[in-house]
Design a protein around this motif. Structure first.
Motif, mmCIF file in Angstrom:
data_model
loop_
_atom_site.group_PDB
_atom_site.id
_atom_site.type_symbol
_atom_site.label_atom_id
_atom_site.label_comp_id
_atom_site.label_asym_id
_atom_site.label_seq_id
_atom_site.Cartn_x
_atom_site.Cartn_y
_atom_site.Cartn_z
ATOM 1 N N VAL A 1 0.714 -1.288 0.145
ATOM 2 C CA VAL A 1 0.037 0.092 0.082
ATOM 3 C C VAL A 1 0.899 1.266 -0.100
ATOM 4 O O VAL A 1 0.274 2.260 0.096
ATOM 5 N N GLY A 2 2.139 1.084 -0.145
ATOM 6 C CA GLY A 2 3.150 2.308 -0.118
ATOM 7 C C GLY A 2 3.435 3.154 1.012
ATOM 8 O O GLY A 2 3.385 4.465 0.989
ATOM 9 N N LEU A 3 3.331 2.401 2.216
ATOM 10 C CA LEU A 3 3.414 3.315 3.421
ATOM 11 C C LEU A 3 4.779 3.900 3.527
ATOM 12 O O LEU A 3 5.889 3.431 3.006
ATOM 13 N N ASP A 4 4.924 4.962 4.214
ATOM 14 C CA ASP A 4 6.046 5.712 4.480
ATOM 15 C C ASP A 4 6.938 4.872 5.517
ATOM 16 O O ASP A 4 6.338 3.818 6.190
ATOM 17 N N ALA A 5 8.400 5.195 5.485
ATOM 18 C CA ALA A 5 9.187 4.214 6.133
ATOM 19 C C ALA A 5 8.712 4.270 7.905
ATOM 20 O O ALA A 5 8.490 3.376 8.366
ATOM 21 N N TRP A 6 8.362 5.511 8.263
ATOM 22 C CA TRP A 6 8.122 5.360 9.829
ATOM 23 C C TRP A 6 6.634 4.574 9.998
ATOM 24 O O TRP A 6 6.716 4.270 11.056
ATOM 25 N N ARG A 7 5.931 4.864 9.264
ATOM 26 C CA ARG A 7 4.616 3.880 9.365
ATOM 27 C C ARG A 7 4.713 2.661 9.408
ATOM 28 O O ARG A 7 4.280 1.615 9.845
ATOM 29 N N LEU A 8 5.479 2.148 8.257
ATOM 30 C CA LEU A 8 5.893 0.851 7.936
ATOM 31 C C LEU A 8 6.569 0.524 9.075
ATOM 32 O O LEU A 8 6.368 -0.895 9.592
ATOM 33 N N ALA A 9 7.588 0.895 9.673
ATOM 34 C CA ALA A 9 8.144 0.481 11.070
ATOM 35 C C ALA A 9 7.331 0.414 12.178
ATOM 36 O O ALA A 9 7.174 -0.821 12.898
#
Length: 274
Positions: free
Chosen positions: A30-38
């Protein structure tokens, strides 16, 4: 360090790592930003640790009665009190890390964790033992899509694929313990169905999940069919393994491998989850 190692061993680390990897794959899809993914990955890991540790804490006496020396609590490497504290702390941290991703993701994650705990607290011994897996795995793809800046539930095909895989995971995971479970009063759905029917339904679940992702994923060409074929091979491998060696952990691992393949297909589909 010894206590931490024991808690890790009690957390069902294999499935916990696989589910966390699934969350990373779905977050990438879904293309999450790095901080959201972490945050998503760590929150999911902590939620899974809480479910796994609470499971072993609740089952400690049963595991001791059937001689499960592979369990840290049975070997006395960690106390039940410490395990309960760790499980509770993991829940608090999992939900705390989910909060910055939005109230919808927080609520969805709370439901998935509560579903896992409900299984541990008693549903595992009833004909409804599969329900927590249908709920948690069905909702699981939405954790990634709800963690996005513009949150939304995952597409219907993802719910279907997740729930079908959840059923397969449950039906194959408990097979090696059917006899021990019966001796200690556990009669969930797989125990009532028997090994043969459970394997058949589990394989059907894998195929349903593969078909759902093939149809619902937004990718053209030969790549989706390669993933689909890989999942079918794993489904056949589950049947062959169970027939040759009987119920064992390998069948469960093959099902988890199928889940990873399907998640990889969603990443390749680039946004096909929503």
């Amino acid at each position: 360090m010894r206590t931490l190692r024991a808690l890790w061993g009690a957390s069902h680390p294999g499935p916990s790592v696989v589910v966390t990897t699934l969350s990373l794959a779905l977050g990438l899809a879904v293309g999450l930003d790095a901080w959201r993914l972490a945050l998503l990955a760590v929150a999911v890991l902590l939620g899974q640790l809480s479910i796994g540790i609470s499971n072993d804490a609740l089952d400690a006496e049963r595991d001791r009665a059937v001689g499960r020396r592979d369990k840290p609590l049975v070997r006395g490497e960690v106390s039940r009190r410490t395990a309960w504290i760790a499980a509770a702390l993991a829940v608090v941290l999992a939900l705390g890390l989910s909060a910055p991703l939005g109230w919808a993701m927080l609520l969805a994650h709370a439901v998935t964790i509560a579903s896992g705990w409900a299984y541990n607290l008693g549903l595992k011994a009833t004909p409804l033992s599969v329900v927590p897996f249908l709920v948690s795995f069905g909702l699981f793809p939405s954790l990634a899509s709800l963690a996005a800046p513009e949150p939304s539930l995952a597409a219907p095909f993802a719910w279907i694929a997740g729930a079908a895989l959840g059923a397969a995971v449950h039906l194959t995971n408990v097979l090696p313990d059917l006899d021990d479970d019966r001796r200690t009063g556990i009669r969930g759905l797989p125990h009532r169905l028997g090994a043969t029917a459970s394997v058949s339904i589990a394989v059907a679940g894998i195929v349903v999940a593969a078909v759902a992702v093939l149809i619902g994923g937004r990718s053209d060409g030969v790549v989706p069919w390669v993933f689909f074929g890989a999942v079918l091979v794993l489904a056949v491998a589950v049947v062959v393994r169970m027939r040759l060696r009987g119920p064992d952990r390998v069948g469960f691992r093959l099902v988890m491998a199928a889940a990873l393949v399907l998640a990889a297909q969603l990443v390749v589909a680039a946004g096909g989850l929503t």
